[in-house]
Design a protein around this motif. Structure first.
Motif, PDB file in Angstrom:
ATOM      1  N   TYR A   1      -5.086  -1.251   9.201  1.00  0.00           N
ATOM      2  CA  TYR A   1      -5.353  -2.057  10.405  1.00  0.00           C
ATOM      3  C   TYR A   1      -6.832  -2.335  10.631  1.00  0.00           C
TER       4      TYR A   1
ATOM      5  N   SER B   1      -0.411  -6.773   4.071  1.00  0.00           N
ATOM      6  CA  SER B   1       0.786  -6.964   4.890  1.00  0.00           C
ATOM      7  C   SER B   1       0.490  -7.349   6.332  1.00  0.00           C
ATOM      8  N   LYS B   2      -0.666  -6.967   6.851  1.00  0.00           N
ATOM      9  CA  LYS B   2      -0.924  -7.195   8.261  1.00  0.00           C
ATOM     10  C   LYS B   2      -1.920  -8.334   8.462  1.00  0.00           C
TER      11      LYS B   2
ATOM     12  N   ARG C   1       4.576  -7.848  -0.729  1.00  0.00           N
ATOM     13  CA  ARG C   1       4.342  -6.464  -1.139  1.00  0.00           C
ATOM     14  C   ARG C   1       3.056  -6.331  -1.950  1.00  0.00           C
TER      15      ARG C   1
ATOM     16  N   THR D   1      -4.130  -3.094   2.874  1.00  0.00           N
ATOM     17  CA  THR D   1      -2.900  -3.830   2.609  1.00  0.00           C
ATOM     18  C   THR D   1      -3.054  -5.313   2.933  1.00  0.00           C
TER      19      THR D   1
ATOM     20  N   SER E   1       0.841  -1.195   0.000  1.00  0.00           N
ATOM     21  CA  SER E   1       0.000   0.000   0.000  1.00  0.00           C
ATOM     22  C   SER E   1       0.879   1.248   0.000  1.00  0.00           C
TER      23      SER E   1
ATOM     24  N   ASP F   1      -6.682   5.394   5.074  1.00  0.00           N
ATOM     25  CA  ASP F   1      -5.706   4.302   5.053  1.00  0.00           C
ATOM     26  C   ASP F   1      -6.144   3.274   6.097  1.00  0.00           C
TER      27      ASP F   1
HETATM   28  C1  LIG Z   1       1.923  -0.991   7.345  1.00  0.00           C
HETATM   29  C2  LIG Z   1       1.255   0.253   6.898  1.00  0.00           C
HETATM   30  C3  LIG Z   1       1.174   0.599   5.558  1.00  0.00           C
HETATM   31  C4  LIG Z   1       2.028  -0.033   4.488  1.00  0.00           C
HETATM   32  O1  LIG Z   1       1.814  -1.272   4.209  1.00  0.00           O
HETATM   33  P1  LIG Z   1       2.442  -2.006   2.941  1.00  0.00           P
HETATM   34  O2  LIG Z   1       1.224  -2.489   2.240  1.00  0.00           O
HETATM   35  O3  LIG Z   1       3.270  -3.081   3.524  1.00  0.00           O
HETATM   36  O4  LIG Z   1       3.221  -1.031   2.106  1.00  0.00           O
HETATM   37  C5  LIG Z   1       0.404   1.688   5.173  1.00  0.00           C
HETATM   38  N1  LIG Z   1      -0.204   2.448   6.091  1.00  0.00           N
HETATM   39  C6  LIG Z   1      -0.101   2.183   7.396  1.00  0.00           C
HETATM   40  C7  LIG Z   1      -0.800   3.068   8.367  1.00  0.00           C
HETATM   41  C8  LIG Z   1       0.637   1.085   7.837  1.00  0.00           C
HETATM   42  O5  LIG Z   1       0.785   0.854   9.133  1.00  0.00           O
END
Ligand SMILES: *Cc1c(COP(=O)(O)O)cnc(C)c1O
Length: 350
Positions: free
Chosen positions: A182, A207-208, A216, A205, A86, A179
């Motif tokens: 989370y 990622s979490k 990615r 994302t 993201s 954004d």
């Molecule tokens: C982790 C995070 C992202 C970035 O995530 P990626 O997809 O790994 O680039 C974006 N915004 C916030 C608030 C985050 O904590």
């Protein structure tokens, strides 16, 4: 840096990522990754024949992935943009909508001021309230792009969908970017507002909550017009921004709803236990809607606590910044990891 670098880039303060030690020595609670592996379907999807196909370019439109995301969120395929993390999606949005200025909280994701600088957008950084919450009134009728992480980082606190709707409705001539990195861990998503507001861009994302930080992969949901803007930039920069394996991995992860839900529930349950244990030890802990807690030890500086944990093999995140110097951000790891984290913290207190 060289003397050839453009003056505007010489003045840049790049983003500083959390440490990524490559030796597996630490319990890693510093960059909000998932303690659990990606869905087993991801492992099946990334097969030897697919690795062999790496000789071919990936689908520049990442159609199977875009369809899986559109289906999961109940939007059209023309309302989904996919990016290389993201971070890339956010970068494209800052490039696209910089125009005049962008407003975001003074304490939020550290990349926002960096992107503003990189793309020459003037940043209005609004202080949080004393309790670390965002005052929605600060974002009404802004006259510039609005960027809000919801839930926010590193506080873990969330605004309600109704509060965000007021902000989105009061800025009809500006893009409001939410954004939601989370959101799966407890926030109220703004996705249901997409059908009402053409100026809303929701960024999420893998990622979490989907355990694919290393793949990615991030995405944006918005009106077909906003999505076309992001594609315009992408196709002027890197049409193959997602590699073949990430497209497959992301699709498989998005389709495995049960596994996703069970990981999120485990992390929420661990988060409650960690919060309770820390409070019992006299720590201040904000009410987290995320996969981390923001906490302040009772009798130690944030830096001293961070260093003591580090010496004992546990990595957390600390920032030497005035308002938060007393605090650390601790990612929610597995039950075992957090048991160890609490045991070490108890030791340090006694
Ligand atoms: C982790 C995070 C992202 C970035 O995530 P990626 O997809 O790994 O680039 C974006 N915004 C916030 C608030 C985050 O904590």
């Amino acid at each position: 840096m060289s003397r050839y670098l453009r003056a505007s880039l010489q003045a840049l303060d790049p983003y500083v990522p959390g440490e990524q030690p490559q030796d597996q020595q630490y319990i890693k609670l510093n960059t909000n990754e998932s303690p659990y592996p990606p869905s087993p379907r991801v492992l099946e999807a990334v097969s030897t024949p697919e690795v062999e196909k790496l000789r071919l370019y990936s689908d520049p439109e990442a159609r199977i992935l875009v369809s899986a995301i559109a289906k999961r969120y109940g939007v059209g395929v023309d309302q989904v943009f996919v990016g290389n993390g993201s971070d890339e999606v956010l970068a494209f949005a800052f490039q696209a909508y910089g125009g005049g200025k962008v407003r975001f909280p003074a304490l939020s994701y550290g990349f926002y001021p960096v992107f503003a600088r990189l793309y020459g957008v003037s940043a209005e950084e609004i202080p949080l309230k004393e309790d670390f919450s965002i005052d929605p009134a600060d974002y009404l009728d802004c006259g510039g792009t609005v960027v809000l992480a919801n839930p926010n980082a590193p506080t873990g606190l969330a605004l309600s969908r109704a509060e965000l709707e007021e902000i989105i409705a009061s800025n009809p001539d500006q893009v409001v970017l939410v954004d939601e990195a989370y959101v799966d861990f407890g926030g109220e998503s703004c996705v249901p507002l997409l059908e009402k507001y053409g100026n809303l861009l929701v960024v999420q994302t893998f990622s979490k909550s989907r355990a694919l930080a290393g793949a990615r992969l991030g995405f944006a949901l918005g009106s077909p017009e906003l999505i076309a803007d992001l594609n315009r930039i992408k196709f002027s920069f890197n049409p193959y921004n997602l590699n073949r394996l990430t497209i497959l991995a992301g699709t498989a992860a998005m389709e495995d709803e049960d596994y996703f839900q069970s990981c999120v529930q485990r992390i929420q349950a661990t988060r409650s236990r960690v919060t309770e244990a820390l409070r019992k030890l006299g720590f201040t802990v904000l009410d987290s809607q995320t996969n981390f807690v923001f906490t302040k030890p009772p009798a130690m500086s944030g830096r001293a606590y961070y260093q003591a944990l580090r010496q004992r093999g546990i990595l957390v995140r600390h920032w030497d910044r005035p308002l938060i110097a007393g605090w650390v951000r601790v990612t929610i790891g597995s039950e075992t990891e957090m048991g160890r984290f609490i045991a070490v913290t108890e030791e340090l207190q006694s």
